[in-house]
Design a protein around this motif. Structure first.
Motif, PDB file in Angstrom:
ATOM      1  N   THR A 233      16.523 -32.045  51.737  1.00 60.87           N
ATOM      2  CA  THR A 233      15.684 -32.359  50.578  1.00 60.87           C
ATOM      3  C   THR A 233      15.482 -33.858  50.411  1.00 60.87           C
ATOM      4  O   THR A 233      14.634 -34.281  49.620  1.00 60.87           O
ATOM      5  CB  THR A 233      16.304 -31.795  49.285  1.00 60.87           C
ATOM      6  N   ALA A 234      16.255 -34.653  51.140  1.00 57.55           N
ATOM      7  CA  ALA A 234      16.168 -36.112  50.979  1.00 57.55           C
ATOM      8  C   ALA A 234      16.432 -36.822  52.299  1.00 57.55           C
ATOM      9  O   ALA A 234      17.442 -37.522  52.459  1.00 57.55           O
ATOM     10  CB  ALA A 234      17.159 -36.579  49.911  1.00 57.55           C
TER      11      ALA A 234
ATOM     12  N   ASP B  78      20.913 -33.611  54.374  1.00 54.57           N
ATOM     13  CA  ASP B  78      20.323 -33.097  53.146  1.00 54.57           C
ATOM     14  C   ASP B  78      18.821 -33.071  53.369  1.00 54.57           C
ATOM     15  O   ASP B  78      18.142 -34.090  53.243  1.00 54.57           O
ATOM     16  CB  ASP B  78      20.694 -33.985  51.962  1.00 54.57           C
TER      17      ASP B  78
ATOM     18  N   ASP C 116       6.777 -26.025  53.873  1.00 50.71           N
ATOM     19  CA  ASP C 116       6.893 -24.572  53.937  1.00 50.71           C
ATOM     20  C   ASP C 116       5.513 -24.047  54.321  1.00 50.71           C
ATOM     21  O   ASP C 116       4.539 -24.241  53.583  1.00 50.71           O
ATOM     22  CB  ASP C 116       7.323 -24.038  52.566  1.00 50.71           C
TER      23      ASP C 116
ATOM     24  N   THR D 271      16.965 -22.982  55.976  1.00 47.69           N
ATOM     25  CA  THR D 271      16.488 -23.363  54.649  1.00 47.69           C
ATOM     26  C   THR D 271      15.098 -22.815  54.382  1.00 47.69           C
ATOM     27  O   THR D 271      14.808 -22.320  53.285  1.00 47.69           O
ATOM     28  CB  THR D 271      16.479 -24.893  54.511  1.00 47.69           C
TER      29      THR D 271
ATOM     30  N   PHE E 283       7.786 -29.609  51.065  1.00 48.42           N
ATOM     31  CA  PHE E 283       9.155 -29.292  50.671  1.00 48.42           C
ATOM     32  C   PHE E 283       9.941 -30.558  50.352  1.00 48.42           C
ATOM     33  O   PHE E 283      10.637 -30.636  49.343  1.00 48.42           O
ATOM     34  CB  PHE E 283       9.847 -28.501  51.789  1.00 48.42           C
ATOM     35  N   SER E 284       9.819 -31.561  51.213  1.00 49.64           N
ATOM     36  CA  SER E 284      10.513 -32.829  50.993  1.00 49.64           C
ATOM     37  C   SER E 284       9.929 -33.870  51.926  1.00 49.64           C
ATOM     38  O   SER E 284       9.235 -33.537  52.899  1.00 49.64           O
ATOM     39  CB  SER E 284      12.021 -32.691  51.231  1.00 49.64           C
ATOM     40  N   GLU E 285      10.234 -35.125  51.660  1.00 50.69           N
ATOM     41  CA  GLU E 285       9.818 -36.183  52.572  1.00 50.69           C
ATOM     42  C   GLU E 285      10.682 -37.414  52.377  1.00 50.69           C
ATOM     43  O   GLU E 285      11.258 -37.641  51.315  1.00 50.69           O
ATOM     44  CB  GLU E 285       8.345 -36.536  52.401  1.00 50.69           C
TER      45      GLU E 285
ATOM     46  N   SER F 113       7.892 -35.661  56.847  1.00 44.37           N
ATOM     47  CA  SER F 113       7.480 -34.747  55.793  1.00 44.37           C
ATOM     48  C   SER F 113       7.747 -33.312  56.234  1.00 44.37           C
ATOM     49  O   SER F 113       7.332 -32.902  57.329  1.00 44.37           O
ATOM     50  CB  SER F 113       5.993 -34.918  55.471  1.00 44.37           C
TER      51      SER F 113
END
Length: 549
Positions: free
Chosen positions: A200-201, A198, A143, A83, A153-155, A140
């Motif tokens: 992203t989540a 996922d 990138d 990713t 990027f996401s957390e 967390s």
């Protein structure tokens, strides 16, 4: 003895040949078929002119067992793409070296500035963060392709995560991570599992309490570290010893065993390499090497319970350790900092290998490509360990606070403090080498070793590499086990493959066959490091199981 006959199967003309028990069948359409012309055989040969009784119909045909279908391995490098972009591919100037260029936080709820290690997962830098008492925390992802401008990027956030000194991964029916856990207001705790399928989540899917867990003492009866040799998680529980967790299904994990050491050992670090479990004390000199060929019931190895000593033969406390290749690196914290190094290639007879004494006070240690990265509390140091008989200090790095952790990522050093830091500055990105990491990873040590005999049928296989490995690159194509002298596509062993930091494990899904020689193969082009450099030097070892075939 050779026997040959011809038969019609519908409109096909078939030849059946039996040679020394081997059955061969060949068919052709009527206009392509030819009558055998050579009937001179050493043994009797029978050729039949077909009659009505010889015609084979679907009702009278006999099926021929062709054996199990072939199941070829996928190409080693066909696991991606990741990713994220991986570790940065940036050259730094000499003036930029060793200068803190960016601070990283866990988001708006990260108010305590209590950070520890970072790792990479799926091409992104992953920072698990939480204070020792919980109430805030999370995973967390960043990138870091532009390392001095990292991008969130996401957390995933939680209020029940405890300071975690390690993070493990599994890819059994999904993608999962495990960290430490604390439960309020009961002051109980243990470990917690995250679903990162996922990315992203990321989200918490379960927590598991460890028997005897107790807080607010942050050292006596809490979980200190975790190691996921899928499907089992090994947990260092301080004075409670170690726990074995069946996490085949991370949504419903269960404690299957607890081992309490006698005398009591304040376990801090736990690492599994194949059949070997390395357990070391937190703020102590003791080490216990254990056999986990029966994974649910670790057993101390005779001769493998010892005190780490310095070059003068004196026992010295270490804050934490890391097993790198065949060596355990101890972050010394008594009578100076620096390193102590032990050779455990023979777990029944561990031997002192080297040491280096600094004026620091050891925290955590990581090793990447012959450089040891050691948090020394009031500074962090890089040591050249390419020659263990002549360890030298390369440089020192600083960050305000209790600087216990420095993690190598590509040509970066990620510094983290877990107390007394400046607000919003608990983790920093620091260029440690000018050139990006373009060198492929190498396998330094395997356990079991090549040529091992009488291997238990419940064995697992471990690889210790010279740098951290991208977890998703360890999969069926890049780590293989099959029976020697056979077509691997017919005898491949299915199993669970997992990575934690620089250690790769293969765990067979079923017990191995007795009296059988197996090949563990790690082909080139599969395993990759954090910079997406793929393995070049393939690895192949042979081991033989216990018993009669």
């Amino acid at each position: 003895m050779t026997f040959r006959t011809t038969r019609y199967v519908g409109s096909l003309y078939c030849t059946v040949l039996l040679v020394h028990g081997l059955l061969c069948v060949g068919c052709a359409s009527g206009d392509e078929a030819s009558t055998p012309t050579d009937t001179s055989q050493a043994d009797s040969v029978e050729t039949d002119t077909p009659t009505d009784s010889d015609v084979v119909t679907p009702d009278t045909a006999t099926a021929v067992d062709a054996g199990p279908p072939r199941n070829p391995y996928p190409e080693p490098g066909a696991w991606g793409p990741p990713t994220g972009p991986g570790a940065p591919a940036i050259n730094f100037t000499e003036a930029e070296l060793y200068q803190n260029c960016a601070f990283i936080t866990g988001g708006v709820t990260d108010t305590e500035d209590h950070h520890n290690l970072v790792v990479m997962y799926d091409g992104l830098m992953l920072m698990p963060w939480a204070p020792e008492w919980g109430l805030e925390g999370g995973l967390s992802f960043f990138d870091i392709s532009e390392p001095c401008e990292p991008k969130l990027f996401s957390e995933g956030l939680t209020e029940v995560m405890r300071e975690t000194h390690s993070i493990g991964f599994s890819h059994i029916d999904g993608a999962w991570a495990v960290t430490n856990h604390i439960d309020w207001p009961a002051f109980s705790g243990g470990i917690m599992f995250w679903d990162i399928s996922d990315i992203t989540a990321p989200k918490v899917v379960s927590t598991l309490l460890m028997p005897g867990f107790g807080y607010p003492d942050s050292y006596a009866r809490v979980t200190m570290s975790v190691f996921w040799q899928a499907p089992y998680v090994y947990v260092a529980g301080a004075d409670n010893g170690i726990y074995v967790i069946d996490a085949t299904d991370p949504t419903t994990p269960e404690v299957v065993h607890q081992h309490v050491f006698e005398p009591v050992m304040r376990t801090g670090q736990v690492q599994a390499i194949g059949n070997l479990l390395v357990v070391t004390a937190m703020e102590g000199p003791r080490t216990v090497l254990m056999d986990i060929s029966d994974p649910a019931f670790p057993q101390p190895i005779p001769g493998g319970d010892y005190l780490a000593r310095d070059a003068a033969g004196e026992p010295r406390e270490a804050y934490f350790t890391n097993t790198y290749g065949q060596y355990i690196y101890y972050a010394r914290k008594e009578q100076g900092g620096g390193l102590m190094i032990y050779d455990i290639s023979n777990p029944e007879e561990p031997t002192f290998r080297s040491d280096y004494v600094s004026d620091g006070n050891g925290g955590y240690v990581f090793v990447k490509e012959d450089i040891a990265y050691v948090g020394e509390s009031n500074f962090a140091a890089l040591y050249d360990v390419s020659d263990l008989d002549n360890i030298t200090e390369i440089t020192r790095l600083t960050l305000e606070g209790d600087l216990d952790t420095i993690t190598p990522i590509g040509n970066l050093a990620i510094l983290s403090v877990d107390a007394d830091g400046n607000a919003g500055e608990a983790t920093t990105v620091t260029p440690a080498l000018q050139a990006p990491d373009n060198s492929p990873p190498q396998v330094l040590w395997t356990w079991p070793e090549d040529g091992t005999k009488d291997l238990p049928l419940t064995s697992r296989f471990g690889l210790s590499c010279n740098e951290m490995i991208e977890p998703k690159s360890a999969w069926a194509g890049s780590v293989r086990l099959y029976i020697k002298g056979t077509d691997p596509a017919l005898t491949r062993v299915e199993g669970h493959i997992s990575v934690q930091e620089h250690i790769v494990n293969f765990v067979p899904a079923e017990p191995l066959a007795p009296g059988t020689t197996y090949v563990l193969e790690v082909p080139a082009g599969g395993l990759t490091d954090y910079s997406m450099n793929a393995l070049v030097d393939a690895v192949r070892i042979e081991v033989t199981t216990f018993g009669m075939p």
